[in-house]
Design a protein around this motif. Sequence first.
Motif, PDB file in Angstrom:
ATOM      1  N   THR A  24      44.288  65.351 -56.982  1.00  0.00           N
ATOM      2  CA  THR A  24      43.209  64.882 -56.117  1.00  0.00           C
ATOM      3  C   THR A  24      43.613  65.041 -54.666  1.00  0.00           C
ATOM      4  OG1 THR A  24      44.053  62.615 -56.144  1.00  0.00           O
ATOM      5  CG2 THR A  24      42.395  63.165 -57.796  1.00  0.00           C
ATOM      6  N   THR A  28      38.179  65.470 -52.985  1.00  0.00           N
ATOM      7  CA  THR A  28      37.764  65.147 -54.347  1.00  0.00           C
ATOM      8  C   THR A  28      36.625  64.141 -54.288  1.00  0.00           C
ATOM      9  OG1 THR A  28      40.051  65.460 -55.094  1.00  0.00           O
ATOM     10  CG2 THR A  28      38.555  64.347 -56.614  1.00  0.00           C
ATOM     11  N   PRO A  29      35.524  64.420 -54.981  1.00  0.00           N
ATOM     12  CA  PRO A  29      34.382  63.491 -54.959  1.00  0.00           C
ATOM     13  C   PRO A  29      34.795  62.097 -55.452  1.00  0.00           C
ATOM     14  CG  PRO A  29      33.778  65.556 -56.022  1.00  0.00           C
ATOM     15  CD  PRO A  29      35.258  65.603 -55.798  1.00  0.00           C
ATOM     16  N   ILE A  30      34.252  61.071 -54.799  1.00  0.00           N
ATOM     17  CA  ILE A  30      34.631  59.701 -55.153  1.00  0.00           C
ATOM     18  C   ILE A  30      34.136  59.285 -56.534  1.00  0.00           C
ATOM     19  CG2 ILE A  30      34.834  58.926 -52.771  1.00  0.00           C
ATOM     20  CD1 ILE A  30      32.069  57.598 -53.108  1.00  0.00           C
ATOM     21  N   ASP A  31      33.219  60.050 -57.088  1.00  0.00           N
ATOM     22  CA  ASP A  31      32.739  59.715 -58.427  1.00  0.00           C
ATOM     23  C   ASP A  31      33.382  60.579 -59.513  1.00  0.00           C
ATOM     24  OD1 ASP A  31      31.465  62.048 -57.710  1.00  0.00           O
ATOM     25  OD2 ASP A  31      29.471  61.420 -58.361  1.00  0.00           O
ATOM     26  N   SER A  32      34.453  61.311 -59.130  1.00  0.00           N
ATOM     27  CA  SER A  32      35.157  62.102 -60.147  1.00  0.00           C
ATOM     28  C   SER A  32      35.968  61.166 -61.032  1.00  0.00           C
ATOM     29  CB  SER A  32      36.078  63.134 -59.488  1.00  0.00           C
ATOM     30  OG  SER A  32      37.206  62.493 -58.923  1.00  0.00           O
ATOM     31  N   LYS A  33      36.194  61.577 -62.264  1.00  0.00           N
ATOM     32  CA  LYS A  33      36.922  60.707 -63.193  1.00  0.00           C
ATOM     33  C   LYS A  33      38.355  60.462 -62.725  1.00  0.00           C
ATOM     34  CE  LYS A  33      38.314  64.321 -66.447  1.00  0.00           C
ATOM     35  NZ  LYS A  33      38.269  64.766 -67.815  1.00  0.00           N
ATOM     36  N   ILE A  36      38.212  57.764 -59.908  1.00  0.00           N
ATOM     37  CA  ILE A  36      37.889  56.460 -60.508  1.00  0.00           C
ATOM     38  C   ILE A  36      39.109  55.900 -61.237  1.00  0.00           C
ATOM     39  CG2 ILE A  36      36.498  55.304 -62.272  1.00  0.00           C
ATOM     40  CD1 ILE A  36      34.200  57.242 -61.416  1.00  0.00           C
ATOM     41  N   GLU A  39      41.772  54.784 -58.659  1.00  0.00           N
ATOM     42  CA  GLU A  39      41.436  53.504 -58.033  1.00  0.00           C
ATOM     43  C   GLU A  39      41.674  52.329 -58.978  1.00  0.00           C
ATOM     44  OE1 GLU A  39      37.470  53.714 -56.460  1.00  0.00           O
ATOM     45  OE2 GLU A  39      38.061  55.141 -54.905  1.00  0.00           O
TER      46      GLU A  39
END
Length: 121
Positions: A24, A28-33, A36, A39
């Motif tokens: 990442t 990287t899109p914040i809604d990528s698995k 997530i 986080e």
Amino acid sequence: MAQIKSEKQYEVIMQRIEELLLVTDDNTPIDSKEIIELEMLSDLVEEYELEHYPIGTPSLPDVIKLRMYEMNLTQEKLAEMLGLSQSRISDYLTGKTEPTLKVARAISKQLNIDPGIVLGA
């Protein structure tokens, strides 16, 4: 909510975090698995570390020593800066004595240390 229950779990999760950091980045899109998962695992680690590896408040002597290092000050230079004897500076650095209010103010101003730290607040 899930929590880390052992040092082994902590180590495995830390290893997984390292793996996720390699795949990442800021783009990287914040809604990528991966983000997530990263986080969620980071939150678990933070909670575990707060309980098992707490970071205490540094002592005034430690803060003064750090600031002296950052400012490249010797005890002699600090004594001159504060208008004190070197032995008095030594007493503060060893924790043998605490500064008076007047000296605490001078330490705060001259070394740019938050007054709350100098006064122990």
